[in-house]
Design an enzyme around this catalytic site. Structure first.
Site, PDB file in Angstrom:
ATOM      1  N   HIS A 110       0.817  -1.220   0.000  1.00 44.61           N
ATOM      2  CA  HIS A 110       0.000   0.000   0.000  1.00 44.61           C
ATOM      3  C   HIS A 110       0.851   1.270   0.000  1.00 44.61           C
ATOM      4  O   HIS A 110       0.320   2.371  -0.156  1.00 44.61           O
ATOM      5  CB  HIS A 110      -0.968   0.004   1.194  1.00 44.61           C
ATOM      6  CG  HIS A 110      -0.304   0.193   2.525  1.00 44.61           C
ATOM      7  ND1 HIS A 110      -0.040  -0.860   3.379  1.00 44.61           N
ATOM      8  CD2 HIS A 110       0.139   1.303   3.155  1.00 44.61           C
ATOM      9  CE1 HIS A 110       0.536  -0.402   4.475  1.00 44.61           C
ATOM     10  NE2 HIS A 110       0.659   0.906   4.365  1.00 44.61           N
ATOM     11  N   ASP A 116       0.208  -7.733   1.232  1.00 43.20           N
ATOM     12  CA  ASP A 116       0.584  -6.329   1.444  1.00 43.20           C
ATOM     13  C   ASP A 116       2.105  -6.183   1.480  1.00 43.20           C
ATOM     14  O   ASP A 116       2.659  -5.480   2.321  1.00 43.20           O
ATOM     15  CB  ASP A 116      -0.037  -5.779   2.724  1.00 43.20           C
ATOM     16  CG  ASP A 116       0.055  -4.245   2.791  1.00 43.20           C
ATOM     17  OD1 ASP A 116       0.248  -3.618   1.727  1.00 43.20           O
ATOM     18  OD2 ASP A 116      -0.037  -3.696   3.901  1.00 43.20           O
ATOM     19  N   SER A 160       4.790   2.375   8.060  1.00 39.02           N
ATOM     20  CA  SER A 160       4.459   1.169   7.307  1.00 39.02           C
ATOM     21  C   SER A 160       5.600   0.772   6.389  1.00 39.02           C
ATOM     22  O   SER A 160       6.202   1.609   5.720  1.00 39.02           O
ATOM     23  CB  SER A 160       3.193   1.398   6.472  1.00 39.02           C
ATOM     24  OG  SER A 160       2.082   1.595   7.301  1.00 39.02           O
TER      25      SER A 160
END
Length: 476
Positions: free
Chosen positions: A218, A248, A326
């Protein structure tokens, strides 16, 4: 005439030792009284204490040796301790006498190092500075402020004390791992604009000397220019080499002639609940930000989180994963990567993709490269999401009072800036309950819906029911 004088002198010589012998017990008794511990009452009754004394300028009353009444503290070189002595002023220590028979006196502790004052003088200890400050206050002068440990001319840092040296294991891990952690910045053009502007940022870490970097799927997406910034400030353009939206995970690559620091993948299966871990990344575009915590559970199953078709176990941690963190590494105290920071639900509840799945993802990427296969185009929304369960719904209602009264659907943890999801009007904490007329209960349902070119989403936001249209992006 001479003989009586001799007798008197002789008598004096005989009497002197006797007198000294009589005096020694008296002196010893006085010294013993000074060293004897005070007789403290069984129960402290502050109402029986004398009135609060007025102490010398620059000192305040302190508790007596019985920790009951307040008295004026003893200054430097004044008698302290024992049945008659007083407690020393703050910063001073009651020192034992060098010779027996003498009372204890207040003085500077033997331990401690030099300290630099705001008057640019170097004092032998903090105690010495405070002693001079007390004298300065009595004379109406300006006291010095301690500004640093060590001499005023020192430019280096103070050496670590035993606690920092022996127990600062988190700092040692960060120092070891940080050079391999990178900042991932995505640049794009605004609508009808030609100038590149930053649209999203995340983190990643180097896994090979030829420039392969692991990050979250993402974090990277189509029609964006990806820039990677190393710890030393070097900047490189990166390209997406492989991506897995279900996991992911993504592999991006930079071209560099310099020797790149590489992180090794540990085994997430060896983790234990309660083990210390450190999450590194670059939240808010800050380099090498670290948060520490413990492993809450090493196998939080995807099915537990409502992902019916997921066979992956996540590492649940209480270390905070901030915005921009992230894709950064989750490491153990050996500095080995045991996960990839992925998802934050609420304070104290975050999830990482286990390193064992990262290892499998890299093996599949290597196999594709060996066979000359490029990964196929994939659809992308720009969401961090989690399947909603009854326990998760109750937890979210505690943190967000306006959270909708729903126990199934897909919870939107984060909407990535500059993506199709943001353009459609989706927001953080929304709950997706329907896409194109079909009920949505898991994140897998959302991924399957990406086969359509246009998604009509029924969304719950607080007490509002919304219908949004999302056009997924295609990742080339």
């Amino acid at each position: 005439m001479i003989r009586p004088q001799l007798r008197t002198a002789g008598l004096g010589r005989c009497l002197l030792p006797g007198l000294l012998l009589l005096l020694v017990p008296v002196l010893w008794a006085g010294a013993e009284k000074l060293h004897t511990q005070p007789s403290c009452p069984a129960v402290c009754q502050p109402t029986r204490c004398p009135a609060l004394p007025t102490c010398a300028l620059g000192t305040t009353p302190v508790f007596d040796l019985c920790r009951c009444c307040r008295v004026c503290p003893a200054a430097e070189r004044e008698v302290c301790g024992g049945a008659q002595g007083q407690p020393c002023a703050p910063g001073l220590q009651c020192l034992q006498p060098l010779r027996p028979g003498f009372p204890s006196t207040c003085g500077c502790p033997t331990l401690g190092g030099a300290v630099c004052g705001s008057d640019r003088r170097t004092y032998p200890s903090m105690c010495a500075l405070r002693a001079e400050n007390r004298a300065a206050r009595r004379l109406g002068k300006v006291p010095a402020v301690p500004v640093q440990w060590g001499n005023c001319g020192d430019t280096g840092t103070r050496s670590a004390g035993p606690l920092r040296r022996n127990y600062n294991f988190i700092a040692a891990v960060v120092e070891k791992v940080a050079p391999s952690v990178v900042h991932v910045q995505l640049w794009g053009r605004l609508l009808h604009g030609s100038r590149l502007v930053p649209v999203y940022s995340g983190s990643g870490f180097i896994v090979s000397e030829d420039g392969l970097i692991i990050t979250n799927a993402h974090v990277v997406r189509n029609q964006q220019w990806i820039e990677v910034v190393l710890q030393n400030g070097a900047r490189y353009e990166a390209v997406v080499k492989d991506i897995d939206l279900k996991l992911d995970l993504a592999v991006i690559k930079i071209e560099s002639n310099a020797e790149l620091p590489v992180l090794m993948l540990g085994r997430s299966s060896d983790l234990r609940a309660g083990e210390f871990v450190v999450a590194l990344g670059s939240p808010f575009s800050l380099q090498n930000t670290a948060t520490a915590g413990i492993v809450s559970t090493k196998q939080r199953g995807g099915k537990e989180l409502g992902m019916k078709d997921s066979d992956m176990d996540y590492v649940q941690i209480d270390a905070t994963i901030n915005y921009g963190n992230s894709g950064g590494p989750l490491v153990n105290l050996d500095g080995d990567v045991i996960g990839v920071n992925s998802l934050r639900v609420t304070d104290g509840i975050s999830f990482a993709i286990p390193s064992d799945r990262v290892r499998q993802f890299l093996a599949e990427y290597h196999e594709h490269q060996m066979k000359g296969k490029a990964f196929s185009n994939k659809k992308y929304l720009g969401l961090q999401m989690l399947s909603l369960t009854v326990p998760l719904s109750e937890e979210l209602k505690m943190h967000y009072p306006d959270f909708p009264d729903v126990s199934s659907g897909v919870y939107v943890c984060k909407v990535v800036e500059g993506t199709a999801a943001q353009s459609s009007g989706l927001r953080d904490h929304d709950v997706i309950v329907n896409i194109n007329g079909k009920p949505i209960t898991t994140t897998t349902d959302v991924v399957k819906a990406l086969d359509s070119d246009s998604l009509s989403m029924a969304v719950l936001r607080g007490k509002d029911n919304l219908l949004l249209t999302v056009i997924p992006e295609t990742i080339n």
